[in-house]
Design a protein around this motif. Structure first.
Motif, mmCIF file in Angstrom:
data_model
loop_
_atom_site.group_PDB
_atom_site.id
_atom_site.type_symbol
_atom_site.label_atom_id
_atom_site.label_comp_id
_atom_site.label_asym_id
_atom_site.label_seq_id
_atom_site.Cartn_x
_atom_site.Cartn_y
_atom_site.Cartn_z
ATOM 1 N N GLU A 27 0.839 -1.204 0.000
ATOM 2 C CA GLU A 27 0.000 0.000 0.000
ATOM 3 C C GLU A 27 0.870 1.249 0.000
ATOM 4 O OE1 GLU A 27 -0.469 -2.483 2.336
ATOM 5 O OE2 GLU A 27 -2.172 -3.424 1.328
ATOM 6 N N ASP A 28 1.944 1.219 0.774
ATOM 7 C CA ASP A 28 2.871 2.349 0.830
ATOM 8 C C ASP A 28 3.582 2.534 -0.508
ATOM 9 O OD1 ASP A 28 4.441 4.419 2.295
ATOM 10 O OD2 ASP A 28 6.094 3.036 1.820
ATOM 11 N N MET A 29 4.002 1.426 -1.122
ATOM 12 C CA MET A 29 4.699 1.517 -2.412
ATOM 13 C C MET A 29 3.793 2.126 -3.478
ATOM 14 S SD MET A 29 7.794 0.551 -1.944
ATOM 15 C CE MET A 29 8.507 0.128 -3.531
ATOM 16 N N VAL A 30 2.539 1.718 -3.501
ATOM 17 C CA VAL A 30 1.602 2.260 -4.482
ATOM 18 C C VAL A 30 1.338 3.741 -4.191
ATOM 19 C CG1 VAL A 30 -0.775 2.161 -5.333
ATOM 20 C CG2 VAL A 30 0.531 0.044 -5.021
ATOM 21 N N TYR A 31 1.130 4.067 -2.926
ATOM 22 C CA TYR A 31 0.842 5.458 -2.566
ATOM 23 C C TYR A 31 2.023 6.369 -2.897
ATOM 24 C CZ TYR A 31 -0.952 9.519 -0.137
ATOM 25 O OH TYR A 31 -1.404 10.784 0.146
ATOM 26 N N ARG A 32 3.238 5.868 -2.673
ATOM 27 C CA ARG A 32 4.443 6.669 -2.913
ATOM 28 C C ARG A 32 4.938 6.571 -4.352
ATOM 29 N NH1 ARG A 32 8.902 5.795 -1.302
ATOM 30 N NH2 ARG A 32 8.803 3.567 -0.986
ATOM 31 N N ARG A 33 4.176 5.938 -5.210
ATOM 32 C CA ARG A 33 4.604 5.752 -6.595
ATOM 33 C C ARG A 33 5.089 7.081 -7.159
ATOM 34 N NH1 ARG A 33 1.109 3.042 -11.385
ATOM 35 N NH2 ARG A 33 2.769 1.690 -12.085
ATOM 36 N N GLY A 34 6.261 7.016 -7.744
ATOM 37 C CA GLY A 34 6.925 8.224 -8.215
ATOM 38 C C GLY A 34 8.202 8.482 -7.429
ATOM 39 N N ALA A 35 8.353 7.815 -6.271
ATOM 40 C CA ALA A 35 9.591 7.900 -5.502
ATOM 41 C C ALA A 35 10.663 7.071 -6.218
ATOM 42 C CB ALA A 35 9.361 7.375 -4.083
ATOM 43 N N PRO A 36 11.936 7.352 -5.974
ATOM 44 C CA PRO A 36 13.007 6.654 -6.699
ATOM 45 C C PRO A 36 12.934 5.131 -6.634
ATOM 46 C CG PRO A 36 13.927 8.428 -5.372
ATOM 47 C CD PRO A 36 12.468 8.333 -5.033
ATOM 48 N N ASP A 37 12.514 4.584 -5.495
ATOM 49 C CA ASP A 37 12.488 3.128 -5.332
ATOM 50 C C ASP A 37 11.240 2.482 -5.928
ATOM 51 O OD1 ASP A 37 10.923 4.311 -3.311
ATOM 52 O OD2 ASP A 37 11.241 2.650 -1.941
ATOM 53 N N THR A 38 10.376 3.261 -6.579
ATOM 54 C CA THR A 38 9.198 2.704 -7.236
ATOM 55 C C THR A 38 9.381 2.618 -8.750
ATOM 56 O OG1 THR A 38 8.044 4.839 -7.448
ATOM 57 C CG2 THR A 38 7.699 3.587 -5.389
#
Length: 151
Positions: A27-38
């Protein structure tokens, strides 16, 4: 754009939603999509290497459709013999962690365009209105919380 140039957007190298959902803290990865690690810098480097050192007549690369909300394959095509210039654009091309460290080794030149963060966030809020599954209010909050931090 010049006829002998092509644009290679970094956005096509976002991890797909399916892949993000399989990661730790999905959920965090999807929400933060656009961060370098995504993003998938390994695939970006692989495609840059194919363009720089390969002998394929053409190299198809992904793009990103914000209305679909996922990368789309084969959206841009480098054609050897036609394209002498590849303009690779994106916010993390010179990033120093998360797998981006050596992307700069594939670039002959880099240009950094300084734009005020508030201007960038306002533009993102407008662009992101087409993202499926978010209300306009959620887009406003996400741009302030996630994208402002990524910038």
């Amino acid at each position: 754009i010049l006829p002998n140039a092509m644009v290679m957007p970094m956005d096509g190298y976002h991890y797909s939603l399916d892949k993000l959902h399989k990661m730790e803290n999905p959920e965090d990865m999807v929400y933060r999509r656009g961060a370098p690690d995504t993003f998938d810098p390994h695939s970006l480097k692989k495609d840059l290497n194919r363009i720089l050192h390969g002998d394929e007549p053409s190299v198809s690369i992904p793009g990103f459709d914000h209305a679909v909300g996922d990368p789309q394959p084969d959206q841009h095509t480098f054609i050897r013999g036609q394209h002498d210039i590849v303009i690779c654009e994106g916010i993390y091309l010179l990033h120093e962690s998360d797998g981006w460290e050596d992307v700069k080794n594939y670039l002959d030149y880099s240009i950094y365009i300084q734009v005020g963060i508030d201007t960038c966030i306002d533009r993102l809020k407008e662009r992101n209105k087409c993202i499926p599954g978010y209300t306009h209010e959620e887009i406003e909050v996400r741009c302030e919380v996630v994208d402002r931090r990524n910038a």
